[in-house]
Design a protein around this motif. Structure first.
Motif, mmCIF file in Angstrom:
data_model
loop_
_atom_site.group_PDB
_atom_site.id
_atom_site.type_symbol
_atom_site.label_atom_id
_atom_site.label_comp_id
_atom_site.label_asym_id
_atom_site.label_seq_id
_atom_site.Cartn_x
_atom_site.Cartn_y
_atom_site.Cartn_z
ATOM 1 N N HIS A 1 0.833 -1.201 0.000
ATOM 2 C CA HIS A 1 0.000 0.000 0.000
ATOM 3 C C HIS A 1 0.873 1.259 0.000
ATOM 4 C CE1 HIS A 1 -2.913 -2.846 2.174
ATOM 5 N NE2 HIS A 1 -3.233 -2.821 0.891
ATOM 6 N N GLU A 2 1.935 1.217 0.798
ATOM 7 C CA GLU A 2 2.860 2.357 0.836
ATOM 8 C C GLU A 2 3.557 2.511 -0.514
ATOM 9 O OE1 GLU A 2 4.423 4.030 3.937
ATOM 10 O OE2 GLU A 2 3.464 2.835 5.494
ATOM 11 N N ALA A 3 3.947 1.379 -1.123
ATOM 12 C CA ALA A 3 4.597 1.418 -2.437
ATOM 13 C C ALA A 3 3.653 1.989 -3.478
ATOM 14 C CB ALA A 3 5.061 0.025 -2.828
ATOM 15 N N GLN A 4 2.371 1.620 -3.396
ATOM 16 C CA GLN A 4 1.369 2.135 -4.328
ATOM 17 C C GLN A 4 1.294 3.657 -4.222
ATOM 18 O OE1 GLN A 4 -2.624 0.898 -3.337
ATOM 19 N NE2 GLN A 4 -3.418 1.438 -5.343
ATOM 20 N N LEU A 5 1.220 4.178 -3.009
ATOM 21 C CA LEU A 5 1.159 5.627 -2.819
ATOM 22 C C LEU A 5 2.408 6.302 -3.380
ATOM 23 C CD1 LEU A 5 -0.216 8.160 -1.629
ATOM 24 C CD2 LEU A 5 1.046 7.692 0.485
ATOM 25 N N LEU A 6 3.570 5.776 -3.072
ATOM 26 C CA LEU A 6 4.818 6.382 -3.557
ATOM 27 C C LEU A 6 4.897 6.338 -5.083
ATOM 28 C CD1 LEU A 6 7.356 5.131 -0.883
ATOM 29 C CD2 LEU A 6 6.537 7.474 -1.226
ATOM 30 N N THR A 7 4.416 5.262 -5.684
ATOM 31 C CA THR A 7 4.392 5.176 -7.142
ATOM 32 C C THR A 7 3.489 6.252 -7.729
ATOM 33 O OG1 THR A 7 4.888 2.818 -7.136
ATOM 34 C CG2 THR A 7 3.801 3.696 -9.108
ATOM 35 N N TYR A 8 2.312 6.421 -7.156
ATOM 36 C CA TYR A 8 1.408 7.474 -7.617
ATOM 37 C C TYR A 8 2.067 8.842 -7.483
ATOM 38 C CZ TYR A 8 -2.542 4.166 -7.544
ATOM 39 O OH TYR A 8 -3.392 3.118 -7.775
ATOM 40 N N MET A 9 2.733 9.073 -6.368
ATOM 41 C CA MET A 9 3.385 10.360 -6.144
ATOM 42 C C MET A 9 4.457 10.618 -7.200
ATOM 43 S SD MET A 9 3.626 10.191 -1.984
ATOM 44 C CE MET A 9 4.554 11.716 -1.790
ATOM 45 N N LYS A 10 5.250 9.597 -7.501
ATOM 46 C CA LYS A 10 6.308 9.749 -8.507
ATOM 47 C C LYS A 10 5.719 9.985 -9.892
ATOM 48 C CE LYS A 10 9.311 6.556 -6.137
ATOM 49 N NZ LYS A 10 9.925 5.223 -6.221
ATOM 50 N N LEU A 11 4.754 9.152 -10.290
ATOM 51 C CA LEU A 11 4.174 9.274 -11.630
ATOM 52 C C LEU A 11 3.457 10.607 -11.821
ATOM 53 C CD1 LEU A 11 2.727 5.687 -12.192
ATOM 54 C CD2 LEU A 11 4.730 6.704 -13.309
ATOM 55 N N GLY A 12 2.756 11.058 -10.796
ATOM 56 C CA GLY A 12 2.004 12.310 -10.901
ATOM 57 C C GLY A 12 2.788 13.529 -10.470
ATOM 58 N N ARG A 13 3.993 13.304 -9.968
ATOM 59 C CA ARG A 13 4.856 14.388 -9.472
ATOM 60 C C ARG A 13 4.173 15.197 -8.382
ATOM 61 N NH1 ARG A 13 6.145 15.638 -15.338
ATOM 62 N NH2 ARG A 13 7.573 13.982 -15.860
ATOM 63 N N TRP A 14 3.484 14.487 -7.490
ATOM 64 C CA TRP A 14 2.869 15.124 -6.338
ATOM 65 C C TRP A 14 3.833 15.024 -5.163
ATOM 66 C CZ3 TRP A 14 -0.769 11.575 -8.819
ATOM 67 C CH2 TRP A 14 -1.685 12.237 -9.631
ATOM 68 N N PRO A 15 4.183 16.137 -4.544
ATOM 69 C CA PRO A 15 5.185 16.108 -3.479
ATOM 70 C C PRO A 15 4.692 15.521 -2.155
ATOM 71 C CG PRO A 15 4.368 18.335 -3.791
ATOM 72 C CD PRO A 15 3.756 17.496 -4.869
ATOM 73 N N LEU A 16 3.385 15.480 -1.955
ATOM 74 C CA LEU A 16 2.859 15.025 -0.669
ATOM 75 C C LEU A 16 1.774 13.983 -0.904
ATOM 76 C CD1 LEU A 16 2.920 15.468 2.409
ATOM 77 C CD2 LEU A 16 1.230 17.268 2.092
ATOM 78 N N GLY A 17 1.798 12.936 -0.076
ATOM 79 C CA GLY A 17 0.802 11.886 -0.205
ATOM 80 C C GLY A 17 0.246 11.466 1.142
ATOM 81 N N LEU A 18 -1.027 11.083 1.135
ATOM 82 C CA LEU A 18 -1.685 10.557 2.336
ATOM 83 C C LEU A 18 -2.225 9.167 2.022
ATOM 84 C CD1 LEU A 18 -3.802 13.611 3.561
ATOM 85 C CD2 LEU A 18 -1.726 12.692 4.611
ATOM 86 N N LEU A 19 -1.906 8.244 2.893
ATOM 87 C CA LEU A 19 -2.472 6.905 2.848
ATOM 88 C C LEU A 19 -3.370 6.804 4.073
ATOM 89 C CD1 LEU A 19 -2.564 4.024 1.692
ATOM 90 C CD2 LEU A 19 -0.487 3.532 2.986
ATOM 91 N N ILE A 20 -4.666 6.616 3.849
ATOM 92 C CA ILE A 20 -5.632 6.636 4.950
ATOM 93 C C ILE A 20 -6.380 5.315 4.982
ATOM 94 C CG2 ILE A 20 -7.632 7.801 5.951
ATOM 95 C CD1 ILE A 20 -6.777 10.338 4.386
ATOM 96 N N ASN A 21 -6.211 4.579 6.082
ATOM 97 C CA ASN A 21 -6.911 3.317 6.286
ATOM 98 C C ASN A 21 -8.041 3.550 7.281
ATOM 99 O OD1 ASN A 21 -7.712 0.652 6.456
ATOM 100 N ND2 ASN A 21 -6.043 0.074 7.825
#
Length: 138
Positions: free
Chosen positions: A93-113
């Protein structure tokens, strides 16, 4: 501290506050789609500008593949969020968020369970370094 970093931190706090409100109202145990809909409505109610189910194209061998991924929400074009309703946040799940951040060039990400007794225990905030963003664009 950089002005943009401060804005992003404040905005992520607003999103987390909205998620806490949804969790207070609904509690754990629902499907991710229910939390997604309610969080979107809560953010709209609070005036937090966001888009949900944002298509994230993927480039492979010079070809852009549309809709390769869909991120749960994007706020202010600088913060990406991924929602879960799982027993525990896993490394994938963390890898998924980081991948999205890299691909979209978003500097900040939230993973909310949402599937936790206290939402604060289900929130992970990640910052993408300038170096990783630069590598993702090359």
């Amino acid at each position: 501290m950089n002005h943009r970093v401060t804005e992003n931190a404040e905005r992520s706090g607003e999103v987390i506050g909205a998620a806490i409100e949804v969790h207070r109202a609904l509690g754990p145990g629902l499907l991710e789609s229910a939390y997604s809909e309610c969080l979107y409505r809560e953010m709209m109610f609070r005036g937090i500008p966001c888009c949900r189910q944002v298509a994230l194209p993927l480039e492979y061998r010079g070809v852009t593949l549309e809709c390769a991924y869909r991120v749960d929400f994007v706020v202010d074009s600088s913060l990406v969020g991924e929602l879960k309703a799982v027993a525990a946040i896993e490394p994938v799940h963390e890898a998924q968020l980081l991948t999205y951040m890299k691909l979209g060039r978003w500097p900040l990400g939230l993973l909310i369970n949402f599937n936790v007794p206290l939402l604060k225990d289900g929130v992970r905030r990640r910052i993408l370094s300038v170096e990783l963003m630069a590598r993702a664009s090359s």
